[in-house]
Design a protein around this motif. Structure first.
Motif, mmCIF file in Angstrom:
data_model
loop_
_atom_site.group_PDB
_atom_site.id
_atom_site.type_symbol
_atom_site.label_atom_id
_atom_site.label_comp_id
_atom_site.label_asym_id
_atom_site.label_seq_id
_atom_site.Cartn_x
_atom_site.Cartn_y
_atom_site.Cartn_z
ATOM 1 N N PHE A 5 0.494 -0.984 -0.249
ATOM 2 C CA PHE A 5 -0.119 0.137 -0.596
ATOM 3 C C PHE A 5 0.782 1.547 0.183
ATOM 4 O O PHE A 5 0.956 2.277 -0.797
ATOM 5 N N THR A 6 1.858 1.078 0.723
ATOM 6 C CA THR A 6 3.376 2.382 0.932
ATOM 7 C C THR A 6 3.898 2.717 -0.164
ATOM 8 O O THR A 6 3.829 3.656 -0.763
ATOM 9 N N ASP A 7 4.432 1.311 -0.753
ATOM 10 C CA ASP A 7 4.636 1.267 -2.432
ATOM 11 C C ASP A 7 4.207 2.256 -2.925
ATOM 12 O O ASP A 7 4.770 3.191 -3.930
ATOM 13 N N THR A 8 2.958 1.427 -3.342
ATOM 14 C CA THR A 8 1.926 2.161 -4.567
ATOM 15 C C THR A 8 1.617 3.350 -4.046
ATOM 16 O O THR A 8 1.249 4.288 -5.570
ATOM 17 N N VAL A 21 -11.423 2.872 2.023
ATOM 18 C CA VAL A 21 -11.400 1.631 1.706
ATOM 19 C C VAL A 21 -11.210 1.036 2.767
ATOM 20 O O VAL A 21 -9.876 1.173 3.482
ATOM 21 N N GLU A 22 -11.926 -0.750 2.952
ATOM 22 C CA GLU A 22 -11.395 -1.052 3.479
ATOM 23 C C GLU A 22 -10.650 -2.828 4.054
ATOM 24 O O GLU A 22 -11.005 -2.985 2.720
ATOM 25 N N ILE A 23 -10.175 -3.227 4.369
ATOM 26 C CA ILE A 23 -9.204 -4.607 3.724
ATOM 27 C C ILE A 23 -10.121 -5.634 4.384
ATOM 28 O O ILE A 23 -9.664 -5.626 5.391
ATOM 29 N N TRP A 24 -9.049 -7.065 4.051
ATOM 30 C CA TRP A 24 -9.483 -8.247 4.828
ATOM 31 C C TRP A 24 -10.723 -8.176 4.729
ATOM 32 O O TRP A 24 -10.809 -9.472 5.153
ATOM 33 N N ASP A 25 -11.994 -8.148 5.206
ATOM 34 C CA ASP A 25 -13.695 -8.528 5.649
ATOM 35 C C ASP A 25 -14.794 -8.269 4.756
ATOM 36 O O ASP A 25 -14.623 -6.814 4.902
ATOM 37 N N ALA A 26 -14.729 -9.555 4.066
ATOM 38 C CA ALA A 26 -15.744 -8.325 3.305
ATOM 39 C C ALA A 26 -17.177 -9.218 3.684
ATOM 40 O O ALA A 26 -17.993 -9.634 3.198
ATOM 41 N N ALA A 27 -17.182 -9.543 5.531
ATOM 42 C CA ALA A 27 -18.554 -10.385 5.598
ATOM 43 C C ALA A 27 -19.474 -9.173 6.148
ATOM 44 O O ALA A 27 -20.888 -8.737 5.126
ATOM 45 N N GLU A 28 -18.770 -7.885 6.144
ATOM 46 C CA GLU A 28 -19.639 -6.820 6.995
ATOM 47 C C GLU A 28 -20.067 -5.896 5.969
ATOM 48 O O GLU A 28 -19.218 -6.329 4.292
ATOM 49 N N HIS A 29 -20.903 -5.318 5.739
ATOM 50 C CA HIS A 29 -21.276 -4.253 4.469
ATOM 51 C C HIS A 29 -19.857 -3.352 4.813
ATOM 52 O O HIS A 29 -20.567 -3.003 5.663
ATOM 53 N N SER A 30 -19.311 -2.885 3.022
ATOM 54 C CA SER A 30 -17.817 -1.757 3.875
ATOM 55 C C SER A 30 -19.057 -0.540 3.986
ATOM 56 O O SER A 30 -19.858 -0.048 3.448
ATOM 57 N N THR A 31 -18.512 0.266 4.166
ATOM 58 C CA THR A 31 -18.711 2.433 3.971
ATOM 59 C C THR A 31 -18.559 2.650 2.706
ATOM 60 O O THR A 31 -18.741 3.671 2.766
ATOM 61 N N ASP A 32 -17.522 1.969 2.313
ATOM 62 C CA ASP A 32 -17.782 2.612 1.182
ATOM 63 C C ASP A 32 -16.463 1.744 0.340
ATOM 64 O O ASP A 32 -17.153 1.061 -0.724
ATOM 65 N N ALA A 71 -0.833 -8.047 -2.659
ATOM 66 C CA ALA A 71 -2.294 -7.627 -3.591
ATOM 67 C C ALA A 71 -3.262 -6.812 -3.369
ATOM 68 O O ALA A 71 -3.671 -5.777 -3.467
ATOM 69 N N MET A 72 -3.475 -7.316 -1.331
ATOM 70 C CA MET A 72 -4.603 -6.351 -1.120
ATOM 71 C C MET A 72 -4.385 -4.863 -0.970
ATOM 72 O O MET A 72 -5.562 -3.723 -0.990
ATOM 73 N N GLY A 73 -3.261 -5.102 -0.575
ATOM 74 C CA GLY A 73 -2.677 -3.623 0.000
ATOM 75 C C GLY A 73 -2.975 -2.978 -1.305
ATOM 76 O O GLY A 73 -2.389 -1.292 -1.461
ATOM 77 N N ARG A 74 -2.421 -3.629 -2.781
ATOM 78 C CA ARG A 74 -2.000 -2.897 -4.305
ATOM 79 C C ARG A 74 -3.169 -2.613 -4.382
ATOM 80 O O ARG A 74 -2.731 -1.081 -4.732
ATOM 81 N N MET A 75 -4.161 -3.442 -4.463
ATOM 82 C CA MET A 75 -5.431 -2.838 -5.094
ATOM 83 C C MET A 75 -5.818 -1.932 -4.053
ATOM 84 O O MET A 75 -6.822 -0.805 -4.517
ATOM 85 N N ALA A 76 -6.135 -2.070 -2.487
ATOM 86 C CA ALA A 76 -6.291 -0.879 -1.537
ATOM 87 C C ALA A 76 -5.389 0.393 -2.503
ATOM 88 O O ALA A 76 -7.254 1.001 -2.540
ATOM 89 N N ALA A 77 -4.817 0.510 -2.568
ATOM 90 C CA ALA A 77 -4.247 1.874 -2.909
ATOM 91 C C ALA A 77 -4.921 2.641 -4.315
ATOM 92 O O ALA A 77 -5.215 3.494 -4.205
ATOM 93 N N GLU A 78 -4.691 1.571 -5.245
ATOM 94 C CA GLU A 78 -4.780 1.817 -6.658
ATOM 95 C C GLU A 78 -6.823 2.309 -6.568
ATOM 96 O O GLU A 78 -7.141 3.002 -7.178
ATOM 97 N N LEU A 124 -13.186 -8.981 -4.590
ATOM 98 C CA LEU A 124 -13.302 -10.272 -3.100
ATOM 99 C C LEU A 124 -12.046 -10.488 -4.367
ATOM 100 O O LEU A 124 -11.980 -10.914 -4.897
ATOM 101 N N VAL A 125 -11.148 -10.916 -2.724
ATOM 102 C CA VAL A 125 -10.204 -11.959 -3.129
ATOM 103 C C VAL A 125 -9.677 -13.269 -3.329
ATOM 104 O O VAL A 125 -10.940 -12.992 -2.533
ATOM 105 N N PRO A 126 -9.796 -13.424 -3.987
ATOM 106 C CA PRO A 126 -9.550 -15.085 -4.031
ATOM 107 C C PRO A 126 -8.746 -15.304 -2.776
ATOM 108 O O PRO A 126 -7.222 -15.041 -2.785
ATOM 109 N N PHE A 127 -8.778 -17.237 -2.595
ATOM 110 C CA PHE A 127 -8.166 -17.694 -1.321
ATOM 111 C C PHE A 127 -8.066 -19.488 -2.283
ATOM 112 O O PHE A 127 -8.864 -19.503 -2.559
#
Lengths: 336, 336
Positions: free
Chosen positions: A91-94, A152-163, A302-309, A325-328
Motif C-alpha cells: 500500500f505504502t509503496d504503491t 477502503v477497508e481490507i481483509w474483511d468482506a463479511a460486513e457491509h462496507s463503509t465505502d 495484492a490486497m494492499g496494492r488494490m486498496a491503494a489503486e 473479493l480477493v481469492p483465497f
DNA sequence: TTGTAGGCGTTATCAG
DNA sequence: CTGATAACGCCTACAA
C-alpha cells in the motif's frame, strides 16, 4: 516544522525563489505542480533558483490552500504480523510512487477507542483512509461520511462496507477448509484460532463446515491475538491428549500451524498421518518449513496494492469498484 | 482533505463552534490545546458546541500556523522483516501516545534516491525524523541540518551520526560471534550474509574475528536483502559440500539461520555436532523452532521506543543523548 | 480569563 | 503563459 534552530538559515520560501528567478510566486508554484503550463525558459530559470536556494516546498501550506494533503492514513491492528505488514508495505509503496505518503496508526487488538483514533486521524485531513475490517461504530461511520474522505477497508468482506472494500469472507474460507479436510476422509477435527474478529470468523466457518459434514470437534482453543509460533506449540501440547487416531487441525495462521507441527514432531505425533495441519496466510515459513505446511493463501500484497489503486482512482475523481473479493486458495502441501 | 463531496455537509470550522458557543475562535482553540487556561464554565459550553457540531479540528491549518505538524517521519528499508517492523511498531506506539502520528516511507534496499526521498519527506514538515542507518550523502546531511529537524538514526552506530543515534556496531557484533565460536574450539567458519550495509558489516566483523583467531573460512555467500528462510535453505545446500568435519556458521538473520538448520536436517547434517549455527535478531522463530536456534538478541522494540523518547525530549525543547548504544547479547541455544 | 489583529506559506481564481 | 489577489483554518502575540 521548518522553524530553524537558533542560528540556522531561515527557511527558504516560495517568495524567495520567485524573487531570485524574477517571477511571481504563482509561477514558481506552477513549475512545481504543473510544469507543462510554464514556458521552458521560465521553468529553467525557476528551477535554477530552486536548486541554488535549496528550496523545499511546504506541503502543509500547500495542503491548506489546495485542500489536498496528498497523505493517506492507514489504520491496522499491528505490523508485527505479515498479515498486516504485507498489505501495508505494498500500500505504502504503491501510493509512494504516486506522490502520496502514508500516515500509519496502529490500533492494537484491545479495546482501543476507535472513535477517538479516527477523529485524531481525520484531524490531519488525509485524502484517503485505509481501515482494517469493515465493522465500525455508527459514530465512526458518520464521521467518515461527514469528512467525505474515500475509505477502503481490507481483509474483511463479511460486513457491509463503509465505502470501498478489498477482502473476502473469512467464514467462507473456514468452511472451505472443512470441505477440503472432509474430502480426504477426515471425521475428527480441531481448531486453534486467534481471538480477533477474523480468526474467530474463520473458526466459526470451519465449525459450521465440520457440522455440515457430520464431523466431530475434538478440540478447540482460542489463542491471543496476534498469536505466534509459541502459542501454537503450547496449544498443541495442550490438546495432544485429545487427538486420537487421526485428526484434522485448522490453525488461524501459519505461525500457529508451524508451532503445532513443530510440537507434534517433538511429541512424536506423525504428521500428516495422525495429525493433519492447515495454516493460513501462506507466510514464508509455511513454504520454508520441513515438511512444508498446507495453508490457505491470500495475497496480502495484492490486497494492499488494490486498496491503494482504488483509492487513487477515487481521488483522481474517477470511480472504483465498491467491493473487490480477493481469492483465497488452499495450497495442499505435506502436512495434509 | 475535508472538501465535502457534493451534497455533503460543509466542514465545520472553528468559527462555527465559536459562534455556537458564543465565544471567540481563540477560546475554542484554547479549549482544545490548553484547556487549563479556560474557565470551567466556558470550557463546558465550548465542548458542548464541539460535540453538537461534530467539529474535527484541522491540524493542517493549525500546523501551518503553529509551525508544528505533530507528525514524525520514519524511513526504513522495509517492514517485511521484524528487524524493522518491530522498531517501527514501538516507535509508532510510543509517539501515538504522545499525540504524534508517524508518516511511513519505505526506501527499499535498491539504489533509491535518498536525496529525493528526504526532500519529499521534509516537504511535509515533520517535527522529527527516524532514519535507518547513519550513512548519508552530504546533500542529505545538509538538507537535514537546514531543516532544523531533530533526527534519530537507528540500527547503526558505526558511522558518525547526523544528530541522535540509537544502535550498535554491527562489525563488533560479528567479532563477538567469532569469539563465541572460537571459545567452543571451532576452527572452521562460514558465513551467510545479506547484502545490506549492516549484514555486510556483521560479516566483515565476523571475518576479522575469525582471522584474529587464526580460523579458516570455508564458505561465504552473499544473500539478497532482505533475505529469508528459503534463501537460507538454498545457501546451505550450496555450501554443504564445503562444510567438512565441524563448521561454525553465522547467518545474517534468524530467518536465514532457520533455513540453514532446516536444510541441514534434510541433508542429514547433524546440528550442532557437524554444523553449529548462529542467527541474528532473536526473532520468534529462533525461540520457537526445534531445536531452538542460537542467536544474537537486539531489542528492536526498545530501539524504537528509545528513538521515540529521544525525539520527544528534543521536541519538548529538552535535550537527549546524542548516542545510545544498545546492548547485544548472544543467546546460546541448541544449535551451537 | 477572554478577545483582536495579523500572519503562517501556499494555491485557486480570475485577469491580462 | 504569467501575474495579482484573496482565501485556506488556525494559532502567536499582544491587549483588555
Amino acid at each position: 516544522m521548518a522553524r530553524s534552530r537558533s542560528g540556522a538559515t531561515p527557511a527558504v520560501k516560495i517568495v524567495d525563489v520567485a524573487a531570485r528567478a524574477g517571477v511571481a510566486p504563482m509561477t514558481v508554484s506552477r513549475v512545481l505542480n504543473t510544469p507543462d503550463r510554464v514556458s521552458e525558459d521560465t521553468r529553467a530559470r525557476v528551477q535554477a533558483a530552486i536548486d541554488e536556494l535549496g528550496y523545499v516546498p511546504n506541503l502543509i501550506a500547500g495542503g491548506l490552500s489546495s485542500r489536498r494533503s496528498r497523505m493517506i492514513a492507514a489504520i491496522v491492528p499491528t505490523i508485527a504480523s505479515p498479515m498486516f505488514s504485507d498489505p501495508v508495505q505494498s500500500f505504502t509503496d504503491t501510493l509512494g510512487h504516486a506522490g502520496y505518503r502514508v500516515m500509519l496508526s496502529l490500533s492494537g487488538y484491545g479495546n482501543t477507542d476507535e472513535d477517538a483514533l479516527i477523529r485524531a486521524v481525520l484531524a490531519r485531513r488525509p485524502d484517503g483512509l485505509l481501515l482494517t475490517g469493515a465493522k465500525h461504530s455508527p459514530g465512526v461511520r458518520r464521521m467518515l461520511r461527514d469528512a467525505g474522505v474515500p475509505v477502503v477497508e481490507i481483509w474483511d468482506a463479511a460486513e457491509h462496507s463503509t465505502d470501498m472494500l478489498v477482502g473476502f469472507d473469512h467464514a467462507e474460507l473456514g468452511e472451505a477448509v472443512a470441505d477440503f479436510f472432509a474430502a480426504s476422509g477426515h471425521t475428527r477435527f480441531a481448531v486453534l484460532a486467534a481471538g480477533d474478529p477474523r480468526g474467530t470468523a474463520r473458526r466459526d466457518g470451519f465449525l459450521r463446515g465440520v457440522a455440515r459434514h457430520g464431523g466431530a470437534v475434538v478440540a478447540q482453543r482460542t489463542l491471543p491475538a496476534p498469536s505466534g509460533i509459541l502459542d501454537g506449540r503450547a496449544a498443541l501440547r495442550d490438546i495432544a491428549p485429545l487427538l486420537g487416531e487421526r485428526t484434522a487441525l485448522l490453525c488461524s495462521s501459519d505461525l500457529v500451524a508451524f508451532g503445532a507441527v513443530t510440537e507434534a514432531r517433538v511429541l512424536g505425533i506423525p504428521v500428516p498421518e495422525r495429525l493433519a495441519v492447515c495454516g493460513f496466510g501462506d507466510f514464508e515459513i509455511s513454504r520454508g518449513a520441513e515438511p512444508p505446511i498446507t495453508t490457505v493463501a491470500v495475497d496480502g500484497r495484492a490486497m494492499g496494492r488494490m486498496a491503494a489503486e482504488n483509492l487513487l482512482a477515487r481521488m483522481d475523481g474517477g470511480s472504483a469498484p465498491g467491493r473487490v473479493l480477493v481469492p483465497f486458495r488452499i495450497l495442499a502441501r505435506a502436512t495434509t
